[in-house]
Design a protein around this motif. Structure first.
Motif, PDB file in Angstrom:
ATOM      1  N   ASN A 239       0.817  -1.221   0.000  1.00 51.63           N
ATOM      2  CA  ASN A 239       0.000   0.000   0.000  1.00 51.63           C
ATOM      3  C   ASN A 239       0.849   1.268   0.000  1.00 51.63           C
ATOM      4  O   ASN A 239       0.460   2.279  -0.582  1.00 51.63           O
ATOM      5  CB  ASN A 239      -0.964  -0.005   1.193  1.00 51.63           C
ATOM      6  CG  ASN A 239      -2.114  -0.977   0.965  1.00 51.63           C
ATOM      7  OD1 ASN A 239      -2.467  -1.272  -0.171  1.00 51.63           O
ATOM      8  ND2 ASN A 239      -2.675  -1.493   2.045  1.00 51.63           N
ATOM      9  N   LEU A 240       2.015   1.186   0.656  1.00 50.23           N
ATOM     10  CA  LEU A 240       2.918   2.347   0.632  1.00 50.23           C
ATOM     11  C   LEU A 240       3.427   2.598  -0.778  1.00 50.23           C
ATOM     12  O   LEU A 240       3.592   3.741  -1.206  1.00 50.23           O
ATOM     13  CB  LEU A 240       4.121   2.108   1.547  1.00 50.23           C
ATOM     14  CG  LEU A 240       3.994   2.455   3.031  1.00 50.23           C
ATOM     15  CD1 LEU A 240       5.326   2.210   3.721  1.00 50.23           C
ATOM     16  CD2 LEU A 240       3.553   3.897   3.242  1.00 50.23           C
ATOM     17  N   ARG A 241       3.671   1.501  -1.496  1.00 45.98           N
ATOM     18  CA  ARG A 241       4.217   1.630  -2.849  1.00 45.98           C
ATOM     19  C   ARG A 241       3.260   2.400  -3.763  1.00 45.98           C
ATOM     20  O   ARG A 241       3.693   3.122  -4.660  1.00 45.98           O
ATOM     21  CB  ARG A 241       4.538   0.253  -3.438  1.00 45.98           C
ATOM     22  CG  ARG A 241       5.543   0.288  -4.562  1.00 45.98           C
ATOM     23  CD  ARG A 241       5.863  -1.097  -5.075  1.00 45.98           C
ATOM     24  NE  ARG A 241       6.442  -1.977  -4.065  1.00 45.98           N
ATOM     25  CZ  ARG A 241       7.683  -1.872  -3.598  1.00 45.98           C
ATOM     26  NH1 ARG A 241       8.476  -0.919  -4.049  1.00 45.98           N
ATOM     27  NH2 ARG A 241       8.134  -2.706  -2.700  1.00 45.98           N
ATOM     28  N   GLU A 242       1.960   2.264  -3.513  1.00 51.65           N
ATOM     29  CA  GLU A 242       0.984   3.034  -4.305  1.00 51.65           C
ATOM     30  C   GLU A 242       1.137   4.529  -4.070  1.00 51.65           C
ATOM     31  O   GLU A 242       0.958   5.344  -4.956  1.00 51.65           O
ATOM     32  CB  GLU A 242      -0.444   2.599  -3.939  1.00 51.65           C
ATOM     33  CG  GLU A 242      -0.831   1.284  -4.563  1.00 51.65           C
ATOM     34  CD  GLU A 242      -2.247   0.880  -4.203  1.00 51.65           C
ATOM     35  OE1 GLU A 242      -3.051   1.751  -3.813  1.00 51.65           O
ATOM     36  OE2 GLU A 242      -2.532  -0.340  -4.302  1.00 51.65           O
ATOM     37  N   LYS A 243       1.464   4.903  -2.825  1.00 48.47           N
ATOM     38  CA  LYS A 243       1.632   6.324  -2.476  1.00 48.47           C
ATOM     39  C   LYS A 243       3.010   6.840  -2.875  1.00 48.47           C
ATOM     40  O   LYS A 243       3.190   8.018  -3.164  1.00 48.47           O
ATOM     41  CB  LYS A 243       1.456   6.519  -0.971  1.00 48.47           C
ATOM     42  CG  LYS A 243       0.091   6.131  -0.432  1.00 48.47           C
ATOM     43  CD  LYS A 243      -0.865   7.301  -0.506  1.00 48.47           C
ATOM     44  CE  LYS A 243      -2.207   6.932   0.099  1.00 48.47           C
ATOM     45  NZ  LYS A 243      -3.206   7.981  -0.111  1.00 48.47           N
ATOM     46  N   PHE A 244       3.997   5.954  -2.820  1.00 56.22           N
ATOM     47  CA  PHE A 244       5.384   6.353  -3.092  1.00 56.22           C
ATOM     48  C   PHE A 244       5.957   5.415  -4.149  1.00 56.22           C
ATOM     49  O   PHE A 244       6.703   4.473  -3.824  1.00 56.22           O
ATOM     50  CB  PHE A 244       6.231   6.273  -1.816  1.00 56.22           C
ATOM     51  CG  PHE A 244       5.740   7.110  -0.670  1.00 56.22           C
ATOM     52  CD1 PHE A 244       6.037   8.472  -0.602  1.00 56.22           C
ATOM     53  CD2 PHE A 244       4.976   6.546   0.342  1.00 56.22           C
ATOM     54  CE1 PHE A 244       5.586   9.244   0.459  1.00 56.22           C
ATOM     55  CE2 PHE A 244       4.522   7.315   1.406  1.00 56.22           C
ATOM     56  CZ  PHE A 244       4.829   8.667   1.463  1.00 56.22           C
ATOM     57  N   PRO A 245       5.633   5.648  -5.438  1.00 63.55           N
ATOM     58  CA  PRO A 245       6.082   4.724  -6.486  1.00 63.55           C
ATOM     59  C   PRO A 245       7.599   4.625  -6.575  1.00 63.55           C
ATOM     60  O   PRO A 245       8.122   3.610  -7.048  1.00 63.55           O
ATOM     61  CB  PRO A 245       5.505   5.343  -7.777  1.00 63.55           C
ATOM     62  CG  PRO A 245       4.434   6.298  -7.325  1.00 63.55           C
ATOM     63  CD  PRO A 245       4.809   6.743  -5.952  1.00 63.55           C
ATOM     64  N   GLY A 246       8.326   5.608  -6.088  1.00 66.01           N
ATOM     65  CA  GLY A 246       9.794   5.583  -6.172  1.00 66.01           C
ATOM     66  C   GLY A 246      10.450   4.792  -5.057  1.00 66.01           C
ATOM     67  O   GLY A 246      11.680   4.749  -4.972  1.00 66.01           O
TER      68      GLY A 246
END
Ligand code: ZN
Length: 267
Positions: A239-246
């Motif tokens: 879920n964090l990856r969705e907010k922070f794609p980098g």
């Protein structure tokens, strides 16, 4: 060791604490905001306040110092760095990592430096079984302190990793504020599959008592409910990856902690 927890019922949702020695009735006020409430509570218990301790320098944790000291003659204990900088005035006993604080003959608390919410923050760990940690604004029930008023998220992560996570699982936390419900909602948002958080939130909403939102949490309970203790959880990371794609492919615990702290700031 006797502990009195006082709910301030103010917009900042502060807790004040009094720790007392059962043998002598000597007592220490921790992070006093409302000196009158603290004095009355001690009087009701037959305790004598001989010490006042601050975990850190924020105004809502030191506002009651002066009047409590004036009315009781108590000694003021506070983080050495806050005493040295003058951020907390009139400190009698500056405290650093490894120091001990005695309250009467029967209570001993170890001083842990727990920077991150502010850079001079300390916590007090009782030498009891189970242990009790007076942690100011470092750990909250199901949450972590913010870092935007003189703190640093990477430093707070190191405090969690090196000090908090290593405490025994039955350690009870005594935080400086009551944010349990909003923190559980943050956990639900970041980790919808967290059954413990869902059930605890449901119980809390059913049995809410605004006059007494007192909640006790142990380290083991935090491991279940608190996203800042669940840094290798796959759902949280996805879920964090969705907010922070980098974000890195395999983010380490520090990166996850800092990203969660960043999202919680705007929650
Ligand atoms: Zn604070």
């Amino acid at each position: 060791m006797l502990i009195k927890k006082l709910w301030m019922n103010n917009p900042l949702r502060n807790y004040n604490y009094i720790v007392a020695c059962p043998d002598s009735g000597e007592a220490m006020a921790i992070d006093p905001l409302d000196h009158g409430r603290v004095l009355n509570a001690a009087r009701d218990e037959g305790w004598t306040i001989t010490q006042v301790l601050n975990t850190h320098e924020h105004g809502d944790h030191i506002a009651g110092n002066q009047q409590l000291v004036r009315e009781t003659g108590a000694t003021l204990l506070a983080p050495a760095a806050a005493a040295a900088s003058g951020a907390i005035p009139s400190v009698d006993t500056p405290l650093s990592e490894g120091d001990t604080v005695k309250v009467g003959p029967s209570v001993t608390l170890d001083v842990l430096e727990t920077p991150g919410h502010t850079m001079c923050h300390i916590s007090l760990l009782s030498r009891t079984d189970p242990p009790h940690l007076f942690c100011g604004d470092t750990v909250f029930n199901a949450g972590a302190g913010n870092c935007h008023n003189g703190g640093d998220a990477a430093t707070l992560y190191r405090t969690f990793a090196e000090k908090i996570f290593k405490l025994p699982g039955n350690t009870f936390f005594y935080p400086g504020h009551e944010y349990f419900e909003s923190n559980l909602k943050f956990t639900r948002d970041r980790e919808p599959g967290n059954v413990a958080a869902r059930e605890t939130l449901r119980d809390l909403e059913k049995n809410r008592d605004p006059a007494d939102p007192l909640v006790m949490c142990t380290l083991d309970m935090e491991r279940q409910h608190n996203v800042f203790f669940r840094l290798d959880n796959e759902e949280i990371i996805a879920n964090l990856r969705e907010k922070f794609p980098g974000m890195s492919d395999a983010p380490n615990a520090e990166e996850v902690f800092i990203k969660l702290r960043q999202l919680r700031n705007d929650w």
